[in-house]
Design a protein around this motif. Structure first.
Motif, PDB file in Angstrom:
ATOM      1  N   ALA A 286      -6.656  32.616 106.891  1.00 34.56           N
ATOM      2  CA  ALA A 286      -5.676  33.153 107.833  1.00 34.56           C
ATOM      3  C   ALA A 286      -5.217  32.068 108.803  1.00 34.56           C
ATOM      4  CB  ALA A 286      -6.289  34.321 108.601  1.00 34.56           C
ATOM      5  N   ALA A 287      -6.135  31.197 109.219  1.00 31.16           N
ATOM      6  CA  ALA A 287      -5.762  30.097 110.110  1.00 31.16           C
ATOM      7  C   ALA A 287      -4.777  29.160 109.416  1.00 31.16           C
ATOM      8  CB  ALA A 287      -7.013  29.331 110.540  1.00 31.16           C
ATOM      9  N   VAL A 288      -4.956  28.921 108.119  1.00 28.94           N
ATOM     10  CA  VAL A 288      -4.027  28.060 107.372  1.00 28.94           C
ATOM     11  C   VAL A 288      -2.657  28.720 107.277  1.00 28.94           C
ATOM     12  CG1 VAL A 288      -3.547  27.037 105.112  1.00 28.94           C
ATOM     13  CG2 VAL A 288      -5.857  26.919 106.071  1.00 28.94           C
ATOM     14  N   VAL A 289      -2.633  30.028 107.009  1.00 32.11           N
ATOM     15  CA  VAL A 289      -1.347  30.742 106.933  1.00 32.11           C
ATOM     16  C   VAL A 289      -0.600  30.626 108.262  1.00 32.11           C
ATOM     17  CG1 VAL A 289      -0.280  33.028 106.706  1.00 32.11           C
ATOM     18  CG2 VAL A 289      -2.109  32.343 105.131  1.00 32.11           C
ATOM     19  N   HIS A 290      -1.301  30.836 109.377  1.00 32.19           N
ATOM     20  CA  HIS A 290      -0.654  30.748 110.682  1.00 32.19           C
ATOM     21  C   HIS A 290      -0.197  29.317 111.001  1.00 32.19           C
ATOM     22  CE1 HIS A 290      -3.140  34.533 111.725  1.00 32.19           C
ATOM     23  NE2 HIS A 290      -1.979  34.855 111.203  1.00 32.19           N
ATOM     24  N   ALA A 291      -1.030  28.326 110.612  1.00 36.61           N
ATOM     25  CA  ALA A 291      -0.640  26.927 110.836  1.00 36.61           C
ATOM     26  C   ALA A 291       0.586  26.570 110.008  1.00 36.61           C
ATOM     27  CB  ALA A 291      -1.811  26.002 110.491  1.00 36.61           C
ATOM     28  N   ALA A 292       0.678  27.113 108.799  1.00 34.92           N
ATOM     29  CA  ALA A 292       1.848  26.870 107.952  1.00 34.92           C
ATOM     30  C   ALA A 292       3.107  27.446 108.595  1.00 34.92           C
ATOM     31  CB  ALA A 292       1.627  27.481 106.570  1.00 34.92           C
ATOM     32  N   GLU A 293       2.989  28.655 109.141  1.00 37.52           N
ATOM     33  CA  GLU A 293       4.134  29.277 109.815  1.00 37.52           C
ATOM     34  C   GLU A 293       4.601  28.422 110.992  1.00 37.52           C
ATOM     35  OE1 GLU A 293       2.610  33.074 110.880  1.00 37.52           O
ATOM     36  OE2 GLU A 293       2.904  33.951 108.879  1.00 37.52           O
ATOM     37  N   GLU A 294       3.639  27.879 111.751  1.00 34.09           N
ATOM     38  CA  GLU A 294       3.993  27.032 112.899  1.00 34.09           C
ATOM     39  C   GLU A 294       4.757  25.797 112.453  1.00 34.09           C
ATOM     40  OE1 GLU A 294       0.407  26.054 114.902  1.00 34.09           O
ATOM     41  OE2 GLU A 294       0.003  28.091 115.601  1.00 34.09           O
ATOM     42  N   ARG A 295       4.411  25.301 111.284  1.00 36.50           N
ATOM     43  CA  ARG A 295       5.051  24.073 110.795  1.00 36.50           C
ATOM     44  C   ARG A 295       6.340  24.366 110.028  1.00 36.50           C
ATOM     45  NH1 ARG A 295       2.619  18.895 107.392  1.00 36.50           N
ATOM     46  NH2 ARG A 295       4.689  17.949 107.192  1.00 36.50           N
ATOM     47  N   GLY A 296       6.644  25.613 109.792  1.00 32.76           N
ATOM     48  CA  GLY A 296       7.861  25.961 109.058  1.00 32.76           C
ATOM     49  C   GLY A 296       7.667  26.021 107.564  1.00 32.76           C
ATOM     50  N   LEU A 297       6.426  26.070 107.109  1.00 35.62           N
ATOM     51  CA  LEU A 297       6.136  26.210 105.679  1.00 35.62           C
ATOM     52  C   LEU A 297       6.022  27.683 105.320  1.00 35.62           C
ATOM     53  CD1 LEU A 297       3.384  23.456 105.288  1.00 35.62           C
ATOM     54  CD2 LEU A 297       5.796  23.283 104.635  1.00 35.62           C
ATOM     55  N   ARG A 298       6.599  28.048 104.181  1.00 35.09           N
ATOM     56  CA  ARG A 298       6.538  29.434 103.738  1.00 35.09           C
ATOM     57  C   ARG A 298       5.342  29.622 102.808  1.00 35.09           C
ATOM     58  NH1 ARG A 298      11.860  29.605 100.564  1.00 35.09           N
ATOM     59  NH2 ARG A 298      10.962  27.561 100.037  1.00 35.09           N
ATOM     60  N   VAL A 299       4.637  30.745 103.006  1.00 36.08           N
ATOM     61  CA  VAL A 299       3.531  31.127 102.125  1.00 36.08           C
ATOM     62  C   VAL A 299       3.979  32.362 101.345  1.00 36.08           C
ATOM     63  CG1 VAL A 299       1.135  31.937 102.039  1.00 36.08           C
ATOM     64  CG2 VAL A 299       1.806  30.239 103.765  1.00 36.08           C
ATOM     65  N   PRO A 300       4.014  32.288  99.992  1.00 39.18           N
ATOM     66  CA  PRO A 300       3.457  31.243  99.131  1.00 39.18           C
ATOM     67  C   PRO A 300       4.480  30.257  98.587  1.00 39.18           C
ATOM     68  CG  PRO A 300       3.894  33.175  97.819  1.00 39.18           C
ATOM     69  CD  PRO A 300       4.357  33.498  99.223  1.00 39.18           C
ATOM     70  N   GLU A 301       5.755  30.352  98.986  1.00 36.41           N
ATOM     71  CA  GLU A 301       6.775  29.524  98.352  1.00 36.41           C
ATOM     72  C   GLU A 301       6.487  28.032  98.509  1.00 36.41           C
ATOM     73  OE1 GLU A 301       8.611  33.456  99.422  1.00 36.41           O
ATOM     74  OE2 GLU A 301       7.312  31.987 100.416  1.00 36.41           O
TER      75      GLU A 301
END
Length: 374
Positions: A286-301
């Motif tokens: 969950a921490a990785v998903v939130h960090a990805a959102e902060e960086r503008g990365l889409r999960v799972p795309e």
């Protein structure tokens, strides 16, 4: 007073030094006098109910309740029986931290529910004591579950020196003790193979190592500390290597916030973040998903994320988390069963149960994984 020293009055009145009355203490003999039976009959009503008729036992218990008697002293009863009626669960962390961990809490609940019909109570033992008290040394118990502790943990040594039946859960057992573990490597293998089958080749593993500062591990094959983290790391690395992939590994000190969030940001901070991350736990995922959102990365795309444990968090997360499912009920039942067998064996003077009970795991594919972007 009779020669045997037993009280014959309705209740014994203790006095202070000046002869003033303090409190009336109700005894077994007090109840026997009230009902008109022997002291042994009253004792049987509490400790050997099968020796009395239901009507007689109810009469005695009603009289005890009326007099305010709560039962024989637990310490005296334990001394007479040679058993405490309690089992300990040794924790590496504080009791409060254990209950904040949904995985630990679910396991404790399953153990307690399974032990309830046996009459055994569960006592949580923090590894560290206070003011000279060491719970593993000082608290009365018939046996103990050692939860997630290394076999050389100091508190474990106290339990061994007490010659208590032990069951190790999620950790390396001592010789001669039973153990209950998940099939950690198989779970890790399933997760890693899932990413390989999706086409991922730039994969990171996100694990725990309490022995080093947070950061990138110099060698993925030797990363992680502790039985569970090592087994999961090995399963990931071996499976990825068989698919021609060498992962990078980021280690953090423990499976708690805020460490997980800080480490997740560092993991994704480079110019070329991985296309997929295998995580030690759902919390870390969950921490990785939130960090990805902060960086503008889409999960799972842009980034696929896989957790481990299938905690309630995995279903609440958006996108819902692909993760390795562990059966908390089966794990709790296995631990409770190993514990009761070890207690029975010890009482019979037989060698302890030393079997390893491995709980199977499955991969649950949800929305957080997809093929890498072209």
């Amino acid at each position: 007073m009779p020669a045997d020293g037993r009280e014959r009055s309705a209740a014994r009145v203790d006095t202070d030094r000046d002869g003033g009355a303090l409190v009336a203490r109700v005894t077994l003999q007090t109840i026997a006098d009230r009902v008109g039976v022997s002291r042994m009959t009253v004792s049987n009503a509490f400790s050997r109910p099968d020796q009395l008729s239901a009507e007689m036992r109810r009469t005695i218990l009603d009289a005890a309740a009326e007099l305010g008697y709560v039962g024989p002293d637990p310490s005296a009863r334990a001394l007479a029986r040679g058993t405490t009626g309690a089992v300990g669960v040794l924790l590496t962390e504080s009791v409060g931290a254990a209950f904040r961990d949904p995985i630990a809490a679910a396991f404790f609940g399953a153990v307690a529910e399974e032990l309830a019909p046996t009459g055994l109570a569960v006592v949580l033992l923090p590894a560290a004591g206070a003011e000279g008290m060491i719970p593993a040394r000082d608290i009365p118990m018939d046996a103990a579950l050692v939860y997630g502790c290394a076999a050389d943990y100091p508190a474990v040594d106290w339990l061994v020196r007490r010659r208590l039946p032990l069951v190790f859960v999620d950790g390396d057992p001592r010789p001669g003790a039973a153990s209950v573990v998940l099939d950690e490597r198989e779970g890790a293998r399933l997760a890693a193979q899932h990413l390989l089958d999706l086409g991922h080749r730039h994969v990171a593993t996100f694990t725990m190592n309490s022995e080093v500062p947070p950061g990138w591990a110099p060698d993925a094959a030797t990363a992680a500390s502790g039985f569970v983290a090592r087994e999961r790391q090995r399963g990931w690395v071996e499976t990825l290597a068989a698919g021609g992939v060498t992962p990078v590994t980021y280690e953090l000190v423990d499976n708690m916030e805020p460490h997980a969030s800080e480490a997740a940001r560092a993991l994704l901070a480079g110019d070329t973040p991985p296309t997929a991350v295998l995580c030690f736990s759902d919390l870390m995922a969950a921490a990785v998903v939130h960090a990805a959102e902060e960086r503008g990365l889409r999960v799972p795309e842009d980034l696929s994320v896989v957790g481990y444990d299938d905690a309630p968090l995995a279903r609440r997360l958006r996108p819902s988390l692909t993760t390795v499912h562990q059966d908390f009920e089966a794990k709790g039942k296995a631990a409770a069963g190993a514990l009761t067998r070890s207690i029975a064996s010890n009482r019979a003077g037989n060698p302890p149960d030393s079997a390893q009970h491995m709980v199977p795991v499955t991969l649950v594919v949800r929305e957080s994984t997809a093929p890498p972007a072209p």
